[in-house]
Scaffold this motif. Structure first.
Motif, PDB file in Angstrom:
ATOM      1  N   MET A  54       0.835  -1.178   0.000  1.00  0.00           N
ATOM      2  CA  MET A  54       0.000   0.000   0.000  1.00  0.00           C
ATOM      3  C   MET A  54       0.884   1.248   0.000  1.00  0.00           C
ATOM      4  SD  MET A  54      -3.062   1.069   2.589  1.00  0.00           S
ATOM      5  CE  MET A  54      -2.158   1.488   4.053  1.00  0.00           C
ATOM      6  N   LYS A  55       0.590   2.174  -0.915  1.00  0.00           N
ATOM      7  CA  LYS A  55       1.355   3.412  -1.029  1.00  0.00           C
ATOM      8  C   LYS A  55       0.899   4.403   0.031  1.00  0.00           C
ATOM      9  CE  LYS A  55       2.578   7.029  -4.313  1.00  0.00           C
ATOM     10  NZ  LYS A  55       2.298   8.218  -3.572  1.00  0.00           N
ATOM     11  N   ILE A  56       1.844   4.983   0.727  1.00  0.00           N
ATOM     12  CA  ILE A  56       1.533   6.011   1.713  1.00  0.00           C
ATOM     13  C   ILE A  56       1.346   7.337   0.990  1.00  0.00           C
ATOM     14  CG2 ILE A  56       2.430   7.306   3.674  1.00  0.00           C
ATOM     15  CD1 ILE A  56       3.931   4.788   4.506  1.00  0.00           C
ATOM     16  N   LYS A  57       0.266   8.026   1.309  1.00  0.00           N
ATOM     17  CA  LYS A  57      -0.022   9.333   0.715  1.00  0.00           C
ATOM     18  C   LYS A  57       0.829  10.402   1.407  1.00  0.00           C
ATOM     19  CE  LYS A  57      -3.967  12.196  -0.455  1.00  0.00           C
ATOM     20  NZ  LYS A  57      -5.413  12.314  -0.349  1.00  0.00           N
ATOM     21  N   THR A  58       1.479  11.237   0.608  1.00  0.00           N
ATOM     22  CA  THR A  58       2.335  12.297   1.147  1.00  0.00           C
ATOM     23  C   THR A  58       1.724  13.647   0.802  1.00  0.00           C
ATOM     24  OG1 THR A  58       4.272  10.901   0.781  1.00  0.00           O
ATOM     25  CG2 THR A  58       4.672  13.231   1.155  1.00  0.00           C
ATOM     26  N   SER A  59       1.556  14.472   1.836  1.00  0.00           N
ATOM     27  CA  SER A  59       0.962  15.796   1.650  1.00  0.00           C
ATOM     28  C   SER A  59       1.959  16.882   2.026  1.00  0.00           C
ATOM     29  CB  SER A  59      -0.282  15.954   2.536  1.00  0.00           C
ATOM     30  OG  SER A  59      -1.251  15.003   2.201  1.00  0.00           O
ATOM     31  N   ALA A  60       1.833  18.021   1.369  1.00  0.00           N
ATOM     32  CA  ALA A  60       2.618  19.216   1.714  1.00  0.00           C
ATOM     33  C   ALA A  60       1.632  20.259   2.220  1.00  0.00           C
ATOM     34  CB  ALA A  60       3.360  19.748   0.501  1.00  0.00           C
ATOM     35  N   ILE A  61       1.943  20.858   3.350  1.00  0.00           N
ATOM     36  CA  ILE A  61       1.114  21.933   3.892  1.00  0.00           C
ATOM     37  C   ILE A  61       1.878  23.228   3.703  1.00  0.00           C
ATOM     38  CG2 ILE A  61      -0.019  22.860   5.941  1.00  0.00           C
ATOM     39  CD1 ILE A  61      -0.175  19.940   6.966  1.00  0.00           C
ATOM     40  N   VAL A  62       1.312  24.123   2.899  1.00  0.00           N
ATOM     41  CA  VAL A  62       1.959  25.404   2.580  1.00  0.00           C
ATOM     42  C   VAL A  62       1.235  26.498   3.356  1.00  0.00           C
ATOM     43  CG1 VAL A  62       2.532  27.034   0.746  1.00  0.00           C
ATOM     44  CG2 VAL A  62       2.583  24.566   0.281  1.00  0.00           C
ATOM     45  N   LEU A  63       1.957  27.149   4.257  1.00  0.00           N
ATOM     46  CA  LEU A  63       1.391  28.228   5.061  1.00  0.00           C
ATOM     47  C   LEU A  63       1.578  29.535   4.313  1.00  0.00           C
ATOM     48  CD1 LEU A  63       2.813  27.121   8.527  1.00  0.00           C
ATOM     49  CD2 LEU A  63       0.631  26.498   7.464  1.00  0.00           C
ATOM     50  N   ALA A  64       0.478  30.132   3.891  1.00  0.00           N
ATOM     51  CA  ALA A  64       0.540  31.343   3.065  1.00  0.00           C
ATOM     52  C   ALA A  64      -0.484  32.371   3.527  1.00  0.00           C
ATOM     53  CB  ALA A  64       0.322  30.981   1.605  1.00  0.00           C
ATOM     54  N   ALA A  65      -0.474  32.656   4.819  1.00  0.00           N
ATOM     55  CA  ALA A  65      -1.437  33.614   5.348  1.00  0.00           C
ATOM     56  C   ALA A  65      -0.751  34.890   5.832  1.00  0.00           C
ATOM     57  CB  ALA A  65      -2.251  32.978   6.476  1.00  0.00           C
ATOM     58  N   GLY A  66       0.506  35.069   5.473  1.00  0.00           N
ATOM     59  CA  GLY A  66       1.248  36.250   5.920  1.00  0.00           C
ATOM     60  C   GLY A  66       0.768  37.524   5.259  1.00  0.00           C
ATOM     61  N   LYS A  70       4.237  25.024  -7.523  1.00  0.00           N
ATOM     62  CA  LYS A  70       4.735  24.330  -8.715  1.00  0.00           C
ATOM     63  C   LYS A  70       5.828  23.335  -8.342  1.00  0.00           C
ATOM     64  CE  LYS A  70       5.348  23.868 -13.245  1.00  0.00           C
ATOM     65  NZ  LYS A  70       4.864  22.574 -13.691  1.00  0.00           N
ATOM     66  N   THR A  71       6.713  23.745  -7.425  1.00  0.00           N
ATOM     67  CA  THR A  71       7.790  22.851  -6.977  1.00  0.00           C
ATOM     68  C   THR A  71       7.212  21.596  -6.344  1.00  0.00           C
ATOM     69  OG1 THR A  71       9.298  24.701  -6.651  1.00  0.00           O
ATOM     70  CG2 THR A  71       9.805  22.672  -5.464  1.00  0.00           C
ATOM     71  N   PHE A  72       6.208  21.761  -5.486  1.00  0.00           N
ATOM     72  CA  PHE A  72       5.573  20.593  -4.871  1.00  0.00           C
ATOM     73  C   PHE A  72       4.828  19.761  -5.909  1.00  0.00           C
ATOM     74  CE2 PHE A  72       5.804  22.892  -0.689  1.00  0.00           C
ATOM     75  CZ  PHE A  72       6.638  21.964  -0.093  1.00  0.00           C
ATOM     76  N   GLU A  73       4.152  20.413  -6.839  1.00  0.00           N
ATOM     77  CA  GLU A  73       3.411  19.685  -7.862  1.00  0.00           C
ATOM     78  C   GLU A  73       4.344  18.808  -8.706  1.00  0.00           C
ATOM     79  OE1 GLU A  73      -0.108  20.920 -10.709  1.00  0.00           O
ATOM     80  OE2 GLU A  73       1.803  21.603 -11.499  1.00  0.00           O
ATOM     81  N   ASP A  74       5.546  19.281  -8.960  1.00  0.00           N
ATOM     82  CA  ASP A  74       6.506  18.541  -9.772  1.00  0.00           C
ATOM     83  C   ASP A  74       7.290  17.505  -8.977  1.00  0.00           C
ATOM     84  OD1 ASP A  74       5.676  20.061 -11.909  1.00  0.00           O
ATOM     85  OD2 ASP A  74       7.393  21.433 -11.848  1.00  0.00           O
ATOM     86  N   SER A  75       6.983  17.368  -7.691  1.00  0.00           N
ATOM     87  CA  SER A  75       7.711  16.431  -6.836  1.00  0.00           C
ATOM     88  C   SER A  75       6.865  15.174  -6.596  1.00  0.00           C
ATOM     89  CB  SER A  75       8.053  17.102  -5.500  1.00  0.00           C
ATOM     90  OG  SER A  75       6.879  17.250  -4.711  1.00  0.00           O
ATOM     91  N   PHE A  76       7.265  14.415  -5.623  1.00  0.00           N
ATOM     92  CA  PHE A  76       6.570  13.173  -5.274  1.00  0.00           C
ATOM     93  C   PHE A  76       5.329  13.416  -4.405  1.00  0.00           C
ATOM     94  CE2 PHE A  76       9.529  14.165  -1.944  1.00  0.00           C
ATOM     95  CZ  PHE A  76       8.821  13.893  -0.786  1.00  0.00           C
ATOM     96  N   ILE A  77       5.047  14.653  -4.056  1.00  0.00           N
ATOM     97  CA  ILE A  77       3.929  14.994  -3.189  1.00  0.00           C
ATOM     98  C   ILE A  77       2.604  14.623  -3.861  1.00  0.00           C
ATOM     99  CG2 ILE A  77       2.698  16.930  -2.087  1.00  0.00           C
ATOM    100  CD1 ILE A  77       5.348  16.281  -0.739  1.00  0.00           C
ATOM    101  N   ASP A  78       1.724  13.974  -3.105  1.00  0.00           N
ATOM    102  CA  ASP A  78       0.416  13.554  -3.634  1.00  0.00           C
ATOM    103  C   ASP A  78      -0.659  14.626  -3.490  1.00  0.00           C
ATOM    104  OD1 ASP A  78       1.199  10.808  -4.240  1.00  0.00           O
ATOM    105  OD2 ASP A  78       1.311  10.552  -2.064  1.00  0.00           O
ATOM    106  N   GLU A  79      -0.531  15.470  -2.477  1.00  0.00           N
ATOM    107  CA  GLU A  79      -1.574  16.445  -2.182  1.00  0.00           C
ATOM    108  C   GLU A  79      -0.935  17.702  -1.611  1.00  0.00           C
ATOM    109  OE1 GLU A  79      -5.637  15.810   0.047  1.00  0.00           O
ATOM    110  OE2 GLU A  79      -3.988  15.784   1.494  1.00  0.00           O
TER     111      GLU A  79
END
Length: 83
Positions: free
Chosen positions: A1-13, A40-49
């Protein structure tokens, strides 16, 4: 089973140290908001969400200008908007 990897981008500054009315994540660099390059960097990486945490008043702007398949939520994390 593949583990889902997420990136959380904090952009409320607000960018108050930059002395501009435009929040720093939305300043243009090469014709695109700075936030675009991060996503874009995250989209082009292994990140799933990508989860973008932004101010509630900026959700419509992000949908309109950033145009990524991302989850956007307000800083209180009480509600999620779109995908």
């Amino acid at each position: 089973m593949k583990i889902k990897t997420s990136a959380i981008v904090l952009a409320a500054g607000r960018g108050s140290r930059m002395k501009t009315d435009v929040h720093k994540q939305f300043l243009l660099l090469g014709g695109k908001p700075i936030l675009y390059y991060c996503l874009k960097t995250f989209e082009d990486s292994f990140i799933d969400e990508i989860v973008l945490v932004t101010g509630e008043g900026e959700i419509a702007y992000c949908h309109r200008e950033i145009r990524y398949s991302i989850i956007i939520c307000d800083p209180s994390l009480n509600k999620f908007v779109g995908r």
